[in-house]
Design an enzyme around this catalytic site. Structure first.
Site, PDB file in Angstrom:
ATOM      1  N   ARG A  21     -18.164 -36.712  28.446  1.00  0.00           N
ATOM      2  CA  ARG A  21     -19.140 -37.690  27.925  1.00  0.00           C
ATOM      3  C   ARG A  21     -20.265 -37.955  28.912  1.00  0.00           C
ATOM      4  O   ARG A  21     -20.740 -39.077  29.029  1.00  0.00           O
ATOM      5  CB  ARG A  21     -18.462 -39.012  27.563  1.00  0.00           C
ATOM      6  CG  ARG A  21     -17.667 -38.972  26.287  1.00  0.00           C
ATOM      7  CD  ARG A  21     -18.586 -38.930  25.067  1.00  0.00           C
ATOM      8  NE  ARG A  21     -17.833 -38.661  23.853  1.00  0.00           N
ATOM      9  CZ  ARG A  21     -17.241 -39.600  23.116  1.00  0.00           C
ATOM     10  NH1 ARG A  21     -17.353 -40.857  23.447  1.00  0.00           N
ATOM     11  NH2 ARG A  21     -16.565 -39.266  22.039  1.00  0.00           N
ATOM     12  N   ARG A  25     -23.740 -43.073  25.766  1.00  0.00           N
ATOM     13  CA  ARG A  25     -24.429 -44.363  25.707  1.00  0.00           C
ATOM     14  C   ARG A  25     -24.609 -45.091  27.032  1.00  0.00           C
ATOM     15  O   ARG A  25     -25.369 -46.050  27.111  1.00  0.00           O
ATOM     16  CB  ARG A  25     -23.698 -45.286  24.722  1.00  0.00           C
ATOM     17  CG  ARG A  25     -24.004 -44.917  23.283  1.00  0.00           C
ATOM     18  CD  ARG A  25     -23.100 -45.660  22.347  1.00  0.00           C
ATOM     19  NE  ARG A  25     -21.722 -45.284  22.634  1.00  0.00           N
ATOM     20  CZ  ARG A  25     -20.686 -45.607  21.886  1.00  0.00           C
ATOM     21  NH1 ARG A  25     -20.841 -46.371  20.830  1.00  0.00           N
ATOM     22  NH2 ARG A  25     -19.476 -45.207  22.202  1.00  0.00           N
ATOM     23  N   ARG A  34     -31.147 -41.290  20.866  1.00  0.00           N
ATOM     24  CA  ARG A  34     -30.255 -41.627  19.758  1.00  0.00           C
ATOM     25  C   ARG A  34     -31.003 -42.427  18.689  1.00  0.00           C
ATOM     26  O   ARG A  34     -30.784 -42.258  17.495  1.00  0.00           O
ATOM     27  CB  ARG A  34     -29.073 -42.421  20.335  1.00  0.00           C
ATOM     28  CG  ARG A  34     -28.171 -43.111  19.362  1.00  0.00           C
ATOM     29  CD  ARG A  34     -27.137 -42.153  18.834  1.00  0.00           C
ATOM     30  NE  ARG A  34     -25.939 -42.810  18.357  1.00  0.00           N
ATOM     31  CZ  ARG A  34     -25.767 -43.266  17.125  1.00  0.00           C
ATOM     32  NH1 ARG A  34     -26.734 -43.219  16.256  1.00  0.00           N
ATOM     33  NH2 ARG A  34     -24.610 -43.817  16.763  1.00  0.00           N
ATOM     34  N   ASP A  71     -19.995 -32.982  18.364  1.00  0.00           N
ATOM     35  CA  ASP A  71     -18.793 -33.815  18.255  1.00  0.00           C
ATOM     36  C   ASP A  71     -17.672 -33.023  17.594  1.00  0.00           C
ATOM     37  O   ASP A  71     -17.939 -32.136  16.774  1.00  0.00           O
ATOM     38  CB  ASP A  71     -19.077 -35.076  17.428  1.00  0.00           C
ATOM     39  CG  ASP A  71     -18.005 -36.125  17.671  1.00  0.00           C
ATOM     40  OD1 ASP A  71     -18.147 -36.917  18.625  1.00  0.00           O
ATOM     41  OD2 ASP A  71     -16.998 -36.131  16.927  1.00  0.00           O
ATOM     42  N   TYR A 145      -7.747 -37.197  12.680  1.00  0.00           N
ATOM     43  CA  TYR A 145      -8.907 -37.897  12.114  1.00  0.00           C
ATOM     44  C   TYR A 145      -9.058 -37.612  10.627  1.00  0.00           C
ATOM     45  O   TYR A 145      -9.389 -38.505   9.846  1.00  0.00           O
ATOM     46  CB  TYR A 145     -10.192 -37.503  12.853  1.00  0.00           C
ATOM     47  CG  TYR A 145     -10.299 -38.131  14.220  1.00  0.00           C
ATOM     48  CD1 TYR A 145     -10.698 -39.463  14.366  1.00  0.00           C
ATOM     49  CD2 TYR A 145      -9.974 -37.419  15.368  1.00  0.00           C
ATOM     50  CE1 TYR A 145     -10.778 -40.052  15.612  1.00  0.00           C
ATOM     51  CE2 TYR A 145     -10.055 -37.996  16.622  1.00  0.00           C
ATOM     52  CZ  TYR A 145     -10.458 -39.312  16.739  1.00  0.00           C
ATOM     53  OH  TYR A 145     -10.535 -39.901  17.980  1.00  0.00           O
TER      54      TYR A 145
HETATM   55  O1  CP3 Z   1     -21.198 -35.397  26.854  1.00  0.00           O
HETATM   56  C1  CP3 Z   1     -20.303 -34.926  26.134  1.00  0.00           C
HETATM   57  O2  CP3 Z   1     -19.088 -35.063  26.384  1.00  0.00           O
HETATM   58  C2  CP3 Z   1     -20.704 -34.024  24.981  1.00  0.00           C
HETATM   59  C3  CP3 Z   1     -20.613 -34.500  23.660  1.00  0.00           C
HETATM   60  C4  CP3 Z   1     -19.315 -35.018  23.036  1.00  0.00           C
HETATM   61  C5  CP3 Z   1     -19.296 -36.122  22.155  1.00  0.00           C
HETATM   62  N1  CP3 Z   1     -18.052 -36.231  21.617  1.00  0.00           N
HETATM   63  C6  CP3 Z   1     -20.455 -36.969  21.857  1.00  0.00           C
HETATM   64  C7  CP3 Z   1     -20.237 -38.322  21.307  1.00  0.00           C
HETATM   65  C8  CP3 Z   1     -18.015 -34.519  23.082  1.00  0.00           C
HETATM   66  C9  CP3 Z   1     -17.457 -33.375  23.916  1.00  0.00           C
HETATM   67  C10 CP3 Z   1     -17.240 -35.292  22.163  1.00  0.00           C
HETATM   68  C11 CP3 Z   1     -15.813 -35.026  21.882  1.00  0.00           C
HETATM   69  C12 CP3 Z   1     -15.066 -35.964  21.036  1.00  0.00           C
HETATM   70  N2  CP3 Z   1     -15.487 -36.660  19.935  1.00  0.00           N
HETATM   71  C13 CP3 Z   1     -13.675 -36.253  21.221  1.00  0.00           C
HETATM   72  C14 CP3 Z   1     -12.796 -35.626  22.265  1.00  0.00           C
HETATM   73  C15 CP3 Z   1     -12.935 -36.295  23.574  1.00  0.00           C
HETATM   74  C16 CP3 Z   1     -12.416 -37.720  23.607  1.00  0.00           C
HETATM   75  O3  CP3 Z   1     -13.243 -38.618  23.746  1.00  0.00           O
HETATM   76  O4  CP3 Z   1     -11.207 -37.895  23.473  1.00  0.00           O
HETATM   77  C17 CP3 Z   1     -13.306 -37.183  20.219  1.00  0.00           C
HETATM   78  C18 CP3 Z   1     -11.938 -37.788  20.009  1.00  0.00           C
HETATM   79  C19 CP3 Z   1     -14.455 -37.415  19.402  1.00  0.00           C
HETATM   80  C20 CP3 Z   1     -14.537 -38.258  18.187  1.00  0.00           C
HETATM   81  C21 CP3 Z   1     -15.458 -39.390  18.398  1.00  0.00           C
HETATM   82  N3  CP3 Z   1     -16.829 -39.264  18.516  1.00  0.00           N
HETATM   83  C22 CP3 Z   1     -15.145 -40.770  18.474  1.00  0.00           C
HETATM   84  C23 CP3 Z   1     -13.746 -41.345  18.383  1.00  0.00           C
HETATM   85  C24 CP3 Z   1     -16.343 -41.453  18.639  1.00  0.00           C
HETATM   86  C25 CP3 Z   1     -16.554 -42.948  18.669  1.00  0.00           C
HETATM   87  C26 CP3 Z   1     -16.121 -43.567  19.929  1.00  0.00           C
HETATM   88  C27 CP3 Z   1     -17.184 -43.500  20.992  1.00  0.00           C
HETATM   89  O5  CP3 Z   1     -16.866 -43.114  22.120  1.00  0.00           O
HETATM   90  O6  CP3 Z   1     -18.310 -43.858  20.685  1.00  0.00           O
HETATM   91  C28 CP3 Z   1     -17.389 -40.492  18.718  1.00  0.00           C
HETATM   92  C29 CP3 Z   1     -18.839 -40.760  18.912  1.00  0.00           C
HETATM   93  C30 CP3 Z   1     -19.545 -40.019  19.991  1.00  0.00           C
HETATM   94  N4  CP3 Z   1     -19.389 -38.689  20.283  1.00  0.00           N
HETATM   95  C31 CP3 Z   1     -20.548 -40.550  20.852  1.00  0.00           C
HETATM   96  C32 CP3 Z   1     -20.987 -39.499  21.669  1.00  0.00           C
HETATM   97  C33 CP3 Z   1     -22.068 -39.540  22.713  1.00  0.00           C
HETATM   98  C34 CP3 Z   1     -21.096 -41.981  20.797  1.00  0.00           C
HETATM   99  C35 CP3 Z   1     -21.912 -42.079  19.570  1.00  0.00           C
HETATM  100  C36 CP3 Z   1     -23.090 -42.993  19.682  1.00  0.00           C
HETATM  101  O7  CP3 Z   1     -24.098 -42.623  20.298  1.00  0.00           O
HETATM  102  O8  CP3 Z   1     -23.005 -44.076  19.095  1.00  0.00           O
END
Ligand code: CP3
Length: 339
Positions: A21, A25, A34, A71, A145
């Site tokens: 990540r 954010r 975003r 994602d 999911y």
């Molecule tokens: O920088 C990076 O890591 C690259 C991009 C990336 C994102 N998601 C962007 C993202 C990666 C590699 C992921 C993987 C991902 N997504 C996982 C596996 C890793 C982990 O965290 O366990 C999972 C379970 C998800 C599913 C997911 N996506 C959830 C549960 C959420 C909401 C919770 C949260 O952290 O906001 C997301 C949203 C998400 N994916 C965001 C980002 C930058 C935040 C979204 C926003 O900008 O509001």
């Protein structure tokens, strides 16, 4: 590329570093980008914005690898399952539970074409010494999911299904295998150097269930990828697995590197896992949130125990309240640790 050297067991003098990540954010520049997209899926599917989000942390902090901005839930999206991300909250999917709904799954890789365009753009812009990491979710995690519909601490619907409806699970896991294989293959063709499989909810399973829904599907996916792309390393991240399951995962899945969450003791990593595969990760994201001496002391301990041929990373993603200065501080500190 120093990250590829670790994955290929070539001796390095310092640890390569990137952070899960790293685009997210906690970064004001990310929040600005975003706001230019309608929703999160839209953002992921806008190559220009997604390429900028991928490159921002590298330009600002100098990590050794960029991770594609996308994602794991783009796979359900490409199955035509509705996925929305509410502001501030987690994702919400139109949950699958009935077999007839599964019959409606309608996979179309073309829906993900913008992701491959993002990769091409980043590939053109990224320095030659930095790796570009592509990724997907582990099949079990994506199934969680798809069945549950939203983030929950325990994903009871997926667990119940794994226990009581193995036929339904097999159908879903087979569909996810084919989809994920095609998606990751296309990421490689577009230019990624390395893949990571995020099995974020692997820790919900133990023993025989872990074998069936984490080890076996990962092994099959990695074997199919290796048959076509033998030179692309795969990092597997079975987050939350028990130590004995971690050991089995390292020994049996065929991944080239194992990602450690923060609960894996460094001594176990050094004495057991490190003898099987190169490792990645382990720093508690809470330490990055706090910053300062406790963060650096732990980073140094990771270097002493596992370095320099260890991919420095966190045990899970960056927490959104993390001050960007702490990230800058950590990356430059890790790079200064040399043998
Ligand atoms: O920088 C990076 O890591 C690259 C991009 C990336 C994102 N998601 C962007 C993202 C990666 C590699 C992921 C993987 C991902 N997504 C996982 C596996 C890793 C982990 O965290 O366990 C999972 C379970 C998800 C599913 C997911 N996506 C959830 C549960 C959420 C909401 C919770 C949260 O952290 O906001 C997301 C949203 C998400 N994916 C965001 C980002 C930058 C935040 C979204 C926003 O900008 O509001």
């Amino acid at each position: 590329m120093i990250l590829l050297n670790v994955l290929r067991n070539i001796q390095t003098t310092r640890m390569p570093v990137w952070l899960m990540r790293q685009a997210g954010r906690y970064l004001p520049e990310y929040r600005e980008l975003r706001n230019k997209a309608d929703g999160f899926i839209d953002f992921c599917l806008s190559p220009e914005l997604a390429a900028r989000a991928t490159l921002q942390p590298i330009e600002k902090f100098g990590m050794d690898a960029a991770i594609l901005f996308a994602d794991i839930l783009l796979i359900p999206f490409a199955f035509d399952q509705k996925v929305v991300f509410n502001e501030g909250g987690g994702p919400i999917l139109e949950a699958l539970s009935e077999e007839k709904q599964l019959g409606l799954l309608n996979w179309d890789i073309e829906r993900l074409n913008p992701v491959f365009e993002t990769i091409e753009r980043v590939y053109d812009e990224l320095d030659d010494d930095k790796a570009l990491i592509g990724f997907s979710g582990g099949l079990w995690t994506v199934a969680c999911y798809m069945m549950q519909g939203r983030s929950q601490p325990s994903f009871p619907k997926a667990l119940a299904c794994a226990q009581y409806d193995p036929e339904f699970m097999k159908f879903l896991m087979d569909a996810l295998h084919d989809a994920t294989l095609e998606y990751l293959g296309r990421q490689i063709e577009a230019g990624v150097d390395v893949l990571q499989i995020f099995d974020s909810h692997a820790g919900l399973l133990q023993g025989a269930f872990f074998d069936k829904y984490v080890i076996q599907p990962t092994k099959d996916l990695v074997a199919a990828l290796k048959a076509e792309y033998p030179n692309v390393p795969v990092i597997g991240f079975p987050r939350g697995a028990s130590l004995s399951d971690y050991e089995k995962y390292a020994a049996e899945t065929g991944v080239d590197c194992v990602g450690l969450d923060q609960d894996v003791p460094l001594e176990f990593a050094r004495r057991t896992l490190r003898l099987i595969k190169p490792l990645q990760g382990n720093l508690d994201p809470e330490l990055l949130l706090k910053g300062g001496a406790p963060m650096k002391n732990e980073a140094e301990k990771i270097f002493r125990e596992l370095g320099p041929n260890h991919i420095f990373n966190l045990g899970h993603g960056i927490i959104k309240e993390t001050p960007p200065e702490n990230v800058a501080d950590l990356v430059s500190f890790v790079k200064s640790l040399t043998v």
